[in-house]
Scaffold this active site. Structure first.
Site, mmCIF file in Angstrom:
data_model
loop_
_atom_site.group_PDB
_atom_site.id
_atom_site.type_symbol
_atom_site.label_atom_id
_atom_site.label_comp_id
_atom_site.label_asym_id
_atom_site.label_seq_id
_atom_site.Cartn_x
_atom_site.Cartn_y
_atom_site.Cartn_z
ATOM 1 N N LYS A 8 52.190 -30.102 -8.803
ATOM 2 C CA LYS A 8 52.233 -31.577 -8.845
ATOM 3 C C LYS A 8 52.342 -32.087 -10.278
ATOM 4 O O LYS A 8 53.189 -32.933 -10.581
ATOM 5 C CB LYS A 8 50.955 -32.137 -8.201
ATOM 6 C CG LYS A 8 50.744 -33.625 -8.446
ATOM 7 C CD LYS A 8 49.484 -34.151 -7.802
ATOM 8 C CE LYS A 8 48.202 -33.922 -8.547
ATOM 9 N NZ LYS A 8 47.937 -34.829 -9.681
ATOM 10 N N ASN A 9 51.481 -31.556 -11.165
ATOM 11 C CA ASN A 9 51.419 -32.129 -12.517
ATOM 12 C C ASN A 9 52.562 -31.681 -13.421
ATOM 13 O O ASN A 9 52.698 -32.166 -14.542
ATOM 14 C CB ASN A 9 50.057 -31.849 -13.152
ATOM 15 C CG ASN A 9 48.967 -32.672 -12.481
ATOM 16 O OD1 ASN A 9 49.257 -33.596 -11.719
ATOM 17 N ND2 ASN A 9 47.712 -32.343 -12.761
ATOM 18 N N CYS B 115 39.895 -45.918 -13.206
ATOM 19 C CA CYS B 115 40.215 -44.840 -12.274
ATOM 20 C C CYS B 115 38.894 -44.199 -11.885
ATOM 21 O O CYS B 115 37.929 -44.244 -12.650
ATOM 22 C CB CYS B 115 41.126 -43.865 -13.018
ATOM 23 S SG CYS B 115 41.157 -42.215 -12.405
ATOM 24 N N ARG C 291 40.072 -43.523 -18.682
ATOM 25 C CA ARG C 291 41.444 -43.025 -18.878
ATOM 26 C C ARG C 291 42.390 -44.001 -19.575
ATOM 27 O O ARG C 291 43.359 -44.497 -18.985
ATOM 28 C CB ARG C 291 42.028 -42.559 -17.543
ATOM 29 C CG ARG C 291 41.183 -41.469 -16.928
ATOM 30 C CD ARG C 291 41.736 -40.972 -15.619
ATOM 31 N NE ARG C 291 42.860 -40.062 -15.794
ATOM 32 C CZ ARG C 291 43.502 -39.504 -14.775
ATOM 33 N NH1 ARG C 291 43.160 -39.776 -13.548
ATOM 34 N NH2 ARG C 291 44.506 -38.685 -15.006
ATOM 35 N N PRO C 292 42.128 -44.288 -20.845
ATOM 36 C CA PRO C 292 43.017 -45.189 -21.588
ATOM 37 C C PRO C 292 44.388 -44.553 -21.851
ATOM 38 O O PRO C 292 44.558 -43.339 -21.673
ATOM 39 C CB PRO C 292 42.273 -45.387 -22.913
ATOM 40 C CG PRO C 292 41.418 -44.173 -23.065
ATOM 41 C CD PRO C 292 41.055 -43.732 -21.679
ATOM 42 N N ASP D 231 40.371 -29.799 -13.746
ATOM 43 C CA ASP D 231 40.822 -29.903 -12.353
ATOM 44 C C ASP D 231 40.281 -28.781 -11.458
ATOM 45 O O ASP D 231 40.530 -28.780 -10.256
ATOM 46 C CB ASP D 231 42.362 -29.923 -12.285
ATOM 47 C CG ASP D 231 42.937 -31.217 -12.849
ATOM 48 O OD1 ASP D 231 42.181 -32.188 -13.013
ATOM 49 O OD2 ASP D 231 44.153 -31.252 -13.123
ATOM 50 N N ARG E 109 47.256 -36.267 -1.799
ATOM 51 C CA ARG E 109 47.950 -36.539 -3.061
ATOM 52 C C ARG E 109 48.332 -35.247 -3.763
ATOM 53 O O ARG E 109 49.301 -35.219 -4.522
ATOM 54 C CB ARG E 109 47.050 -37.348 -4.002
ATOM 55 C CG ARG E 109 46.723 -38.714 -3.467
ATOM 56 C CD ARG E 109 45.927 -39.473 -4.470
ATOM 57 N NE ARG E 109 46.669 -39.558 -5.724
ATOM 58 C CZ ARG E 109 46.246 -40.198 -6.779
ATOM 59 N NH1 ARG E 109 45.085 -40.807 -6.760
ATOM 60 N NH2 ARG E 109 46.964 -40.238 -7.869
HETATM 61 N N1 EPU Z 1 42.881 -40.119 -23.431
HETATM 62 C C1 EPU Z 1 42.717 -41.095 -24.370
HETATM 63 N N2 EPU Z 1 43.809 -41.845 -24.708
HETATM 64 C C2 EPU Z 1 45.033 -41.652 -24.158
HETATM 65 C C3 EPU Z 1 45.193 -40.642 -23.199
HETATM 66 C C4 EPU Z 1 44.080 -39.878 -22.852
HETATM 67 O O1 EPU Z 1 41.631 -41.300 -24.881
HETATM 68 O O2 EPU Z 1 45.975 -42.370 -24.519
HETATM 69 C C5 EPU Z 1 41.709 -39.289 -23.040
HETATM 70 C C6 EPU Z 1 41.347 -39.424 -21.563
HETATM 71 O O3 EPU Z 1 40.532 -40.555 -21.328
HETATM 72 C C7 EPU Z 1 40.644 -38.127 -21.299
HETATM 73 C C8 EPU Z 1 41.376 -37.148 -22.215
HETATM 74 O O4 EPU Z 1 42.081 -37.946 -23.169
HETATM 75 O O5 EPU Z 1 39.299 -38.199 -21.713
HETATM 76 C C9 EPU Z 1 42.376 -36.250 -21.516
HETATM 77 O O6 EPU Z 1 43.191 -37.018 -20.651
HETATM 78 P P1 EPU Z 1 44.717 -36.667 -20.410
HETATM 79 O O7 EPU Z 1 45.545 -37.748 -20.988
HETATM 80 O O8 EPU Z 1 44.993 -35.276 -20.822
HETATM 81 O O9 EPU Z 1 44.809 -36.770 -18.824
HETATM 82 P P2 EPU Z 1 46.085 -37.198 -18.030
HETATM 83 O O10 EPU Z 1 47.283 -36.780 -18.777
HETATM 84 O O11 EPU Z 1 45.967 -38.618 -17.605
HETATM 85 C C10 EPU Z 1 46.442 -34.967 -16.709
HETATM 86 C C11 EPU Z 1 46.504 -34.578 -15.272
HETATM 87 C C12 EPU Z 1 45.107 -34.652 -14.666
HETATM 88 C C13 EPU Z 1 44.196 -33.715 -15.448
HETATM 89 C C14 EPU Z 1 44.218 -34.080 -16.937
HETATM 90 C C15 EPU Z 1 43.430 -33.133 -17.809
HETATM 91 C C16 EPU Z 1 48.726 -35.240 -14.659
HETATM 92 C C17 EPU Z 1 49.616 -36.142 -13.901
HETATM 93 N N3 EPU Z 1 47.411 -35.466 -14.574
HETATM 94 O O12 EPU Z 1 45.960 -36.309 -16.727
HETATM 95 O O13 EPU Z 1 45.214 -34.203 -13.321
HETATM 96 O O14 EPU Z 1 42.885 -33.804 -14.961
HETATM 97 O O15 EPU Z 1 45.579 -34.089 -17.414
HETATM 98 O O16 EPU Z 1 43.890 -31.835 -17.678
HETATM 99 O O17 EPU Z 1 49.192 -34.311 -15.304
HETATM 100 C C18 EPU Z 1 44.613 -34.068 -11.044
HETATM 101 O O18 EPU Z 1 45.648 -33.433 -10.837
HETATM 102 O O19 EPU Z 1 43.680 -34.147 -10.195
HETATM 103 C C19 EPU Z 1 44.417 -34.733 -12.325
HETATM 104 C C20 EPU Z 1 43.547 -35.735 -12.494
#
Ligand code: EPU
Length: 417
Positions: free
Chosen positions: A22-23, A117, A122-123, A305, A397
């Site tokens: 998925k990701n 969320c 999740r900013p 995850d 999902r």
């Molecule tokens: N963060 C910031 N600023 C940003 C982006 C992220 O502070 O601009 C912080 C987040 O708040 C968090 C950390 O950075 O504390 C890591 O978040 P990340 O951005 O890596 O998460 P994501 O990209 O939104 C993806 C996966 C998630 C998975 C996380 C961590 C996808 C579509 N989603 O989310 O998957 O948990 O990486 O590995 O790739 C799931 O599949 O159940 C899922 C939630």
């Protein structure tokens, strides 16, 4: 609303096929926006998040044609709209992944801010800062990110937190920028590498994906390509934990061991016997699992995850295990539900102390987010009697045909209204 009814007690055995990730699929679908030519994708999982993403891409004006072999052809010769509306973004945060590609190719994009969320705040500030460093003018207005740039420029971007979709968004944007972009402290997740491989097949110049510095030399345009989505490492890990928790013996097919080393290590620590082949992993658990301590962190460390699924394992393990979550501040919502099944868990800050109990008891529990729901399925598989899991749209999902796959492994599981 659909529910899952699970009768605990069966030891899982047999083989199960792992779906496309998925990701990896979510950003790769958005990569289709970067070219006017057709992008063919194979091994696309049939999931709610994928159909949400295809709805969004269709709304933007992309031509989407699915075949019945898990393939899709995407063509974004022209887009009708450059806007991802709140209604679609709120149901799936990964919609933010259209921002970089649309801006890079069309010079303007409007994407709703995802908002809060279930698992944390999740900013998306790092996505925005990165695009600003590439010369985009960004205004946040009426809950939307409005970005403009006649052509993005290569830049050196340091991300102070490792972000998976942030890295992916900026990497996609940089493929069409003028000059070279350096993404520092980049996410090293295998899904980032899969996206980079697809972009390279489309003509992008990218080096270092899989390391913490990714270098992207912008090109004028990208062309069509064919790409097979990598296997889902979290689905793989979830079935392996299911086998371990039920003291079963299974083989997962169409997957890769090299992308879940940290998970396999923890399963071995819990007492599992694991064998790996080219595209399969087998696991046998002959005794009650032993409790493990774990701490989540960006790849290659233990994935957030998989945290909830290992919490389920610790619930019935011998001994006491600690589970520390360092990525998301609110990712322990499964704890209360597991306690309803008879688990002994206490939470202090971002650490849960799990004392293994001899048995869990079936109960009605509620799925709160995708991975939490998966962990409740695992707990229910070993609970005495029947459990009902409500709100399983969360599971749909991210897990393809979950009840068919578990039933194939011998679990007593059915979907009820
Ligand atoms: N963060 C910031 N600023 C940003 C982006 C992220 O502070 O601009 C912080 C987040 O708040 C968090 C950390 O950075 O504390 C890591 O978040 P990340 O951005 O890596 O998460 P994501 O990209 O939104 C993806 C996966 C998630 C998975 C996380 C961590 C996808 C579509 N989603 O989310 O998957 O948990 O990486 O590995 O790739 C799931 O599949 O159940 C899922 C939630």
């Amino acid at each position: 609303m659909d529910k899952l009814a699970i009768q605990g007690g069966a030891r899982l055995s047999g083989e199960v096929r792992i779906s496309g990730a998925k990701n990896a699929a979510l950003p790769i679908l958005c990569a289709g926006l970067l070219s006017a030519d057709t992008l063919h994708l194979e091994n696309l999982p049939k999931l709610k998040d994928i159909s949400t993403s295809l709805t969004l891409l269709g709304h933007l004006g992309m031509q989407v044609s699915l075949d019945d072999q898990g393939g899709v052809a995407l063509q974004a010769a022209h887009l009708d709209k450059l806007e991802a509306p709140y209604e679609l973004v709120k149901t799936m945060r990964a919609s933010i992944l259209v921002l970089g590609p649309i801006l890079a190719r069309y010079g303007e994009a409007r994407v709703s801010l995802p908002g809060g969320c279930a698992i944390g705040s999740r900013p998306v500030d790092l996505h925005i800062k990165g695009l600003q460093a590439m010369g985009a003018e960004i205004n946040i207005e009426h809950g939307y990110i409005h970005a403009k740039a006649s052509r993005l420029k290569g830049a050196r971007i340091f991300m102070d937190t490792v972000t998976v979709t942030g890295t992916e968004n900026l990497m996609m944007a940089a493929t069409l920028a003028d000059g070279t972009t350096f993404l520092e402290n980049a996410a090293r997740e295998p899904e980032v590498v899969d996206l980079a491989n697809c972009l390279i097949a489309m003509g992008a110049r990218i080096e270092g994906a899989g390391s913490d510095v990714i270098v992207i030399e912008g090109v004028d345009k990208l062309h069509g390509a064919t790409h097979k989505i990598m296997p889902d490492r979290i689905e793989t890990g979830t079935y392996l934990v299911a086998a371990a928790i039920t003291q079963g013996q299974i083989r997962v097919l169409n997957t890769r061991a090299d992308i879940i080393e940290s998970v396999l290590d923890k399963l071995r620590e819990a007492g599992a016997h694991i064998d790996v082949g080219n595209d399969w992993i087998s696991l046998e658990m002959r005794t009650r699992p032993k409790a493990v301590n774990l701490k989540t962190a960006p790849y290659p460390a233990f994935p957030t995850d998989m945290q909830a699924q290992f919490m389920a394992l610790n619930c019935i393990a011998e001994g006491v295990g600690t589970v520390t979550e360092t990525i998301f501040e609110n990712r322990f919502m499964h704890v209360q539900e597991m306690q309803r099944l008879g688990a002994d868990i206490s939470v202090e800050g971002n650490t849960a102390l799990v004392r293994g109990v001899d048995k869990l008891e079936g109960a009605v529990v509620m799925a709160t987010d995708l991975r939490a729901s998966a962990s409740l399925v695992l707990a229910a598989l070993v609970a005495e009697g029947e459990s009902i899991i409500e709100r399983i749209y969360h599971i749909d999902r991210g897990y393809e045909c979950i009840e068919e796959k578990f039933a194939q492994l011998g679990a007593s599981i059915r979907r009820v209204k």
